[in-house]
Design an enzyme around this catalytic site. Structure first.
Site, mmCIF file in Angstrom:
data_model
loop_
_atom_site.group_PDB
_atom_site.id
_atom_site.type_symbol
_atom_site.label_atom_id
_atom_site.label_comp_id
_atom_site.label_asym_id
_atom_site.label_seq_id
_atom_site.Cartn_x
_atom_site.Cartn_y
_atom_site.Cartn_z
ATOM 1 N N GLU A 21 0.816 -1.217 0.000
ATOM 2 C CA GLU A 21 0.000 0.000 0.000
ATOM 3 C C GLU A 21 0.853 1.273 0.000
ATOM 4 O O GLU A 21 0.360 2.357 0.307
ATOM 5 C CB GLU A 21 -0.928 0.016 1.222
ATOM 6 C CG GLU A 21 -1.881 -1.150 1.306
ATOM 7 C CD GLU A 21 -2.967 -1.130 0.246
ATOM 8 O OE1 GLU A 21 -2.869 -0.355 -0.724
ATOM 9 O OE2 GLU A 21 -3.922 -1.914 0.387
ATOM 10 N N HIS A 42 -2.564 2.646 8.732
ATOM 11 C CA HIS A 42 -3.582 1.911 7.981
ATOM 12 C C HIS A 42 -3.817 0.580 8.671
ATOM 13 O O HIS A 42 -2.872 -0.177 8.920
ATOM 14 C CB HIS A 42 -3.133 1.682 6.542
ATOM 15 C CG HIS A 42 -3.979 0.680 5.801
ATOM 16 N ND1 HIS A 42 -5.353 0.764 5.750
ATOM 17 C CD2 HIS A 42 -3.644 -0.437 5.103
ATOM 18 C CE1 HIS A 42 -5.829 -0.237 5.033
ATOM 19 N NE2 HIS A 42 -4.813 -0.987 4.643
ATOM 20 N N HIS A 49 -6.913 -2.812 9.628
ATOM 21 C CA HIS A 49 -8.111 -3.552 9.246
ATOM 22 C C HIS A 49 -8.917 -3.862 10.516
ATOM 23 O O HIS A 49 -9.120 -5.026 10.859
ATOM 24 C CB HIS A 49 -7.738 -4.855 8.535
ATOM 25 C CG HIS A 49 -7.098 -4.673 7.205
ATOM 26 N ND1 HIS A 49 -6.711 -5.730 6.410
ATOM 27 C CD2 HIS A 49 -6.761 -3.550 6.502
ATOM 28 C CE1 HIS A 49 -6.171 -5.281 5.281
ATOM 29 N NE2 HIS A 49 -6.190 -3.960 5.323
ATOM 30 N N HIS A 90 -12.377 -3.078 2.767
ATOM 31 C CA HIS A 90 -10.941 -3.123 2.983
ATOM 32 C C HIS A 90 -10.558 -2.813 4.436
ATOM 33 O O HIS A 90 -10.188 -3.712 5.185
ATOM 34 C CB HIS A 90 -10.267 -2.128 2.015
ATOM 35 C CG HIS A 90 -8.783 -2.166 2.007
ATOM 36 N ND1 HIS A 90 -8.044 -1.789 0.896
ATOM 37 C CD2 HIS A 90 -7.878 -2.483 2.954
ATOM 38 C CE1 HIS A 90 -6.751 -1.908 1.179
ATOM 39 N NE2 HIS A 90 -6.624 -2.314 2.423
#
Length: 219
Positions: free
Chosen positions: A76, A95, A97, A158
C-alpha cells in the site's frame, strides 16, 4: 527524533496496533515522514520480527516504487506516498483492518455525526472511499478524495486510514475511529442512532475539538 528513533517507533506502534485490537497479523501498515523521505513498514513481515533496518525508505519525490532497504515496502506504499505528497501537514499514517471499521466499510457506509468526537476527523462524518484493488493508483485516488478536509477515512471492503502530525497522533485517531465505528455499529443494531445536528456539530467545532483535523498540532 533521529531516523533510528523513528524506525523503532514504527515497530513499537505496529505491535501496539495489534495489541489494541485494531489490526490483525500483518494486514496493516504504518508510514512516517522523515525530511524528504517516507519511512514505511515492509511487506508481509511479522511485526515481532521487524528490525529497524527492515523499515523501507522512499523518496517523497518519486512515484515508481523505488525504495532503500533490504525489504520491499508495503503493497500500500502508493496511497501512503500520495497522502504525504498532497498533505504536507501529515507526518504519519496508520492503515489498519479493524473489525468495526471494516464491517462498515464492507457495507460501504460512512460514519455520520453519531458522536461529537467525530469532529476530531475534521467534519461531520468519516467518509468511505470507493472500492479499488489494493495497492493501485485508483485506490490512492479514491483515498485522496475521501480524505479531503478530513484526517481519516474508511476503505470500501478493505479497512481504515488515520493520519496525524506525528505517529502518536495518527495512532490515537486510529483507535478513536474504531471506537466510534463500534458505537455506531451497535447503535444500528438497536434501531439506529440519533445523529447530531449541523448546529450541534458547529458548537463542537467552536470549542476547538476539530481544529487539528488535517493532522496539525493543536495550538
Amino acid at each position: 527524533m533521529t531516523e533510528l528513533d523513528l524506525r523503532r517507533e514504527i515497530i513499537a506502534h505496529c505491535l501496539r496496533m495489534n495489541a489494541a485490537g485494531i489490526n490483525q497479523g500483518v494486514s496493516g501498515n504504518i508510514s512516517v515522514r522523515f525530511g524528504e523521505r517516507m519511512l514505511i513498514t515492509p511487506t508481509s513481515i511479522p511485526y515481532d520480527r521487524l528490525l529497524p533496518e527492515d523499515i523501507a525508505s522512499m523518496s517523497l519525490a518519486g512515484n515508481d516504487g523505488a525504495f532503500e532497504g533490504p525489504k520491499p515496502p508495503s503493497s500500500e506504499w502508493r496511497f501512503h506516498l500520495d497522502i504525504m505528497r498532497s498533505r504536507p501537514e501529515v507526518g504519519a499514517i496508520v492503515h489498519t483492518h479493524p473489525t468495526y471499521c471494516t464491517s462498515l466499510a464492507i457495507a460501504r457506509r460512512s460514519i455520520p455525526a453519531c458522536h461529537y468526537m467525530i469532529a476530531i476527523f475534521g467534519g461531520d462524518d468519516v467518509r468511505c472511499a470507493d472500492y479499488a484493488t489494493y495497492g493501485t493508483e485508483q485506490l490512492s485516488a479514491n483515498v485522496l478524495k475521501a480524505l479531503e478536509d478530513r484526517s481519516a477515512c474508511l476503505l470500501a471492503n478493505h479497512g481504515a486510514i488515520a493520519t496525524g502530525y506525528d505517529l502518536a497522533n495518527a495512532f490515537w485517531r486510529a483507535v478513536e475511529l474504531e471506537t466510534i465505528a463500534r458505537q455506531y455499529f451497535n447503535a444500528l443494531l438497536i434501531g439506529g442512532p440519533v445523529l447530531l445536528t449541523a448546529e450541534e456539530m458547529k458548537d463542537t467545532f467552536a470549542k476547538g475539538l476539530g481544529s487539528n483535523y488535517a493532522g496539525q498540532r493543536a495550538r
